[in-house]
Write a protein that holds these residues in place. Structure first.
Motif, short mmCIF file in Angstrom:
data_model
loop_
_atom_site.label_atom_id
_atom_site.label_comp_id
_atom_site.label_asym_id
_atom_site.label_seq_id
_atom_site.Cartn_x
_atom_site.Cartn_y
_atom_site.Cartn_z
N PRO A 1 0.66 -1.32 0.03
CA PRO A 1 -0.06 0.05 0.09
C PRO A 1 0.72 1.30 0.03
CG PRO A 1 -0.99 -1.59 1.46
CD PRO A 1 0.17 -2.16 1.11
N SER A 2 1.77 1.27 0.68
CA SER A 2 2.78 2.42 0.66
C SER A 2 3.36 2.84 -0.54
CB SER A 2 3.97 2.39 1.78
OG SER A 2 4.69 1.45 1.35
N MET A 3 3.38 1.82 -1.51
CA MET A 3 3.87 2.10 -2.99
C MET A 3 2.74 2.35 -3.93
SD MET A 3 7.12 3.14 -3.03
CE MET A 3 7.64 2.55 -5.01
N ASP A 4 1.61 1.48 -3.50
CA ASP A 4 0.66 1.21 -4.67
C ASP A 4 -0.39 2.22 -4.48
OD1 ASP A 4 2.28 -0.73 -6.35
OD2 ASP A 4 1.92 -2.06 -4.55
N ALA A 5 -0.43 2.86 -3.33
CA ALA A 5 -1.84 3.67 -3.28
C ALA A 5 -1.72 5.07 -3.05
CB ALA A 5 -2.37 3.17 -1.77
N ALA A 6 -2.30 5.83 -3.62
CA ALA A 6 -2.30 7.34 -3.70
C ALA A 6 -3.15 7.51 -2.36
CB ALA A 6 -2.85 7.76 -4.98
N TYR A 7 -2.50 8.33 -1.35
CA TYR A 7 -3.14 8.35 -0.20
C TYR A 7 -3.44 10.05 0.27
CZ TYR A 7 -3.74 7.63 4.86
OH TYR A 7 -4.38 7.44 6.05
N GLU B 1 -2.43 15.70 -9.68
CA GLU B 1 -2.08 14.32 -9.65
C GLU B 1 -1.07 13.77 -8.30
OE1 GLU B 1 -2.85 11.84 -11.44
OE2 GLU B 1 -4.16 12.94 -13.06
N PRO B 2 -1.32 12.85 -7.74
CA PRO B 2 -0.39 12.41 -6.54
C PRO B 2 0.93 12.30 -7.26
CG PRO B 2 -1.71 10.92 -7.13
CD PRO B 2 -2.44 11.84 -8.09
N ASN C 1 -12.56 5.48 -1.40
CA ASN C 1 -11.78 4.43 -1.72
C ASN C 1 -12.10 4.15 -3.16
OD1 ASN C 1 -9.73 2.80 0.17
ND2 ASN C 1 -11.65 3.19 1.24
N PHE C 2 -11.08 3.85 -4.09
CA PHE C 2 -11.02 3.34 -5.24
C PHE C 2 -10.42 2.11 -5.32
CE2 PHE C 2 -10.31 3.79 -10.09
CZ PHE C 2 -11.29 3.74 -10.29
N PHE C 3 -11.04 1.08 -5.01
CA PHE C 3 -10.44 0.02 -4.68
C PHE C 3 -10.12 -1.22 -5.37
CE2 PHE C 3 -10.58 -4.13 -1.83
CZ PHE C 3 -9.75 -3.84 -0.92
N PRO C 4 -8.73 -1.69 -5.71
CA PRO C 4 -8.76 -2.60 -6.62
C PRO C 4 -9.02 -3.99 -6.36
CG PRO C 4 -6.54 -2.23 -5.65
CD PRO C 4 -7.58 -1.10 -4.96
N PRO D 1 -4.01 4.88 -17.90
CA PRO D 1 -3.18 6.22 -18.33
C PRO D 1 -2.02 6.14 -17.47
CG PRO D 1 -5.33 6.71 -17.55
CD PRO D 1 -5.35 5.23 -17.26
N ALA D 2 -1.06 6.88 -18.06
CA ALA D 2 0.39 6.95 -17.86
C ALA D 2 0.42 7.57 -16.34
CB ALA D 2 1.27 7.86 -18.59
N SER D 3 -0.44 8.37 -15.89
CA SER D 3 -0.32 8.86 -14.61
C SER D 3 -0.71 7.97 -13.60
CB SER D 3 -1.23 10.30 -14.75
OG SER D 3 -2.46 10.08 -14.83
N TRP D 4 -1.38 7.05 -13.88
CA TRP D 4 -1.90 5.95 -13.02
C TRP D 4 -0.76 5.08 -12.20
CZ3 TRP D 4 -7.48 3.98 -14.00
CH2 TRP D 4 -8.48 5.15 -14.13
N TRP D 5 0.18 5.41 -11.83
CA TRP D 5 1.04 4.67 -11.07
C TRP D 5 0.48 3.88 -10.00
CZ3 TRP D 5 1.54 5.62 -5.90
CH2 TRP D 5 1.15 6.89 -5.67
N TRP D 6 -0.67 4.54 -9.59
CA TRP D 6 -1.11 3.94 -8.24
C TRP D 6 -2.33 2.79 -8.55
CZ3 TRP D 6 -6.32 4.95 -9.12
CH2 TRP D 6 -6.67 5.99 -9.99
N ARG D 7 -2.46 2.06 -7.72
CA ARG D 7 -3.44 0.82 -7.96
C ARG D 7 -4.82 1.00 -6.95
NH1 ARG D 7 -1.35 -3.77 -10.18
NH2 ARG D 7 -3.60 -4.57 -10.38
N HIS D 8 -4.41 1.83 -5.99
CA HIS D 8 -5.41 1.93 -4.90
C HIS D 8 -5.46 3.53 -4.73
CE1 HIS D 8 -6.81 1.28 -0.37
NE2 HIS D 8 -7.79 1.78 -1.11
N LEU D 9 -6.55 4.22 -4.62
CA LEU D 9 -6.78 5.43 -4.40
C LEU D 9 -7.71 5.78 -2.89
CD1 LEU D 9 -6.94 8.55 -5.14
CD2 LEU D 9 -8.99 8.08 -6.18
#
Length: 478
Positions: A85-91, A466-467, A235-238, A207-215
């Motif tokens: 989560p600390s790398m894959d979530a935009a928080y 963008e985060p 939450n935008f939960f994968p 999109p290229a800006s979506w480095w995140w998987r979880h918002l």
């Protein structure tokens, strides 16, 4: 073996875990479930909350893995996502976006329906477990202070041991009163949480800006004038199958019920990224709203003489505000605790249930106190655990800043981060964390450095932008 037949009332996650705990100790384990259970990962009437996001905390992952070896691998093979989560979530918390950095905590993301499908598959591998579907439990039979069987589907089933896993609405307490036991004390706190969700299919190409998987969008700390939607937890939960669950929830506020209102309200949350992300996806469901979210603890452990051969797991004994993602993990922990007590028992004597209930009380106290620490601060909250007004005001004033202090310190201090992850995952109590001298030193050091403007890891990035994708981990910085 401790007996011929054990019966589990309820075939949801709690009941399936209980079946796994009982299987080594009884000739036959019979699971009675009122729903018809799907072969695949599908919604069913008895689990309306399956339409919302479900975190499987690390304590729950370990407990289920101990009950059913290979569970996590099977969940991932079925489509579950193993993420950090600390790398894959935009928080988004406090004033703005948090920075990305690596940590020791990982999680497996999936839908509730996939978790239960994999659990059902594991249970069906046990040769002495039978699941009977479409059967409604109608009561229990007792003799000389013991539960001796259940009435189900118009039939009587003799049972040497019974587990109630029938959820929030369990009628077992009423059955016991009818059989002569006193009603258990019930502790409650309903913070009027309502949450609403809609499922989406992700685009084939992100999109290229979506480095995140979880918002994740936390409620604003701003005490001034702002839109009501800034108070939402979002939450935008994968989940599996290249899908996400878009979810908005609040304490004491009205939430959208229609697809049109859902999209309109989403545009007013703290960042435009949430609505923009939904607009890039294809809707895959209607809007699902849930209000049954109060904390409720039936204190069977306080009965002077609890019924022998009957225990409770999951929401049937302790249900939590779903915002805190404690339900499945607490249920799995109770089931694992039950297995440990059964393994030590030479026989099911009169002391077995009181011993188990006492141990379970300690287990449930950890998530219960976490839920109370937040929900007792809300003016709209009602129940036996509603604090005096002076204390409620104090909690409301202190809990938000204290949480942000811990989150901020965890970004910069690996020890605080490690203990905060343990608290989040129910591996450590909040009290134990805050009594740790090293954690207190880390919090104080962060507070001093923050006052001097000397942050090691930046935060508060513009929520309208963008985060940031930059990896701020110490190793990456070097």
């Amino acid at each position: 073996m401790l007996g011929k037949t054990a019966v589990v009332l309820g075939g949801s996650a709690a009941g399936l875990c209980a079946a796994g705990a009982l299987a080594p100790f009884f000739d036959r384990v019979l699971v009675l479930e009122r729903d018809a259970l799907p072969a695949g990962a599908e919604h069913r009437r008895g689990v309306p909350q399956s339409k919302h996001p479900h975190f499987l905390l690390n304590s729950g992952r370990r407990a289920i893995g101990a009950l059913f070896p290979g569970f996590e691998a099977d969940l991932i093979a079925a489509g579950g996502l193993h993420l950090m989560p600390s790398m894959d979530a935009a928080y988004l918390d406090g004033a703005g976006w948090s920075a990305r950095k690596r940590s020791s905590m990982t999680m497996v993301y999936s839908s509730r329906i996939l978790i239960e499908r994999v659990l059902r598959d594991k249970v069906r591998e046990l040769p002495n477990v039978v699941i009977r579907e479409g059967v409604t439990a109608g009561g229990i039979t007792t003799h000389d202070g013991k539960v001796t069987g259940v009435e189900a589907g118009g039939e009587h089933v003799d049972a040497g041991f019974v587990v109630d896993a029938m959820g929030r609405g369990s009628p077992a307490g009423g059955w016991l009163v009818a059989a002569g036991w006193p009603a258990p004390e019930v502790r409650t706190l309903d913070a009027k949480v309502t949450y609403t969700s809609r499922w989406y299919d992700l685009p084939a190409e992100r999109p290229a800006s979506w480095w995140w998987r979880h918002l994740v969008i936390m409620p604003t700390p701003d005490k001034g004038e702002h839109p009501a939607e800034h108070e939402f937890l979002v939450n935008f939960f994968p989940i599996e199958g290249n899908r996400v669950i878009a979810c908005m929830g609040s304490w004491g506020l009205e939430m959208p019920r229609t697809t049109e209102a859902f999209a309109e309200v989403a545009r007013r949350v703290r960042t435009p990224l949430f609505a923009a992300a939904m607009e890039r996806c294809a809707p895959a469901s209607e809007v699902h709203l849930t209000r049954s979210t109060g904390n409720k603890w039936r204190r069977y452990d306080r009965l002077r003489t609890p019924p022998a051969n009957l225990v409770f797991v999951g929401d049937s004994i302790c249900a939590f505000n779903p915002f805190y993602a404690q339900g499945i993990s607490s249920a799995a922990g109770s089931a694992l605790l039950l297995r440990a007590h059964l393994a030590r028992a030479g026989r099911l004597d009169a002391a077995f249930v009181p011993r188990f209930l006492a141990a379970q009380r300690k287990l449930l106290a950890v998530p219960w106190r976490l839920a109370m620490a937040r929900d007792q601060g809300y003016e709209c909250a009602e129940g036996t655990e509603k604090p005096p007004e002076w204390r409620r005001r104090l909690l409301a004033a202190v809990s938000g800043p204290a949480f942000r202090l811990i989150v901020g310190a965890a970004r910069e201090d690996d020890v605080v981060d490690e203990h905060f992850a343990k608290v989040f995952n129910l591996d450590e109590s909040l009290g134990d964390m805050l009594r740790n001298p090293r954690v207190l030193a880390g919090l104080l050091r962060y507070r001093v450095r923050a006052a001097l403007g000397r942050h090691r890891v930046p935060s508060g990035f513009d929520p309208r932008a963008e985060p940031p994708a930059t990896d701020y981990s110490p190793a990456a910085a070097r």
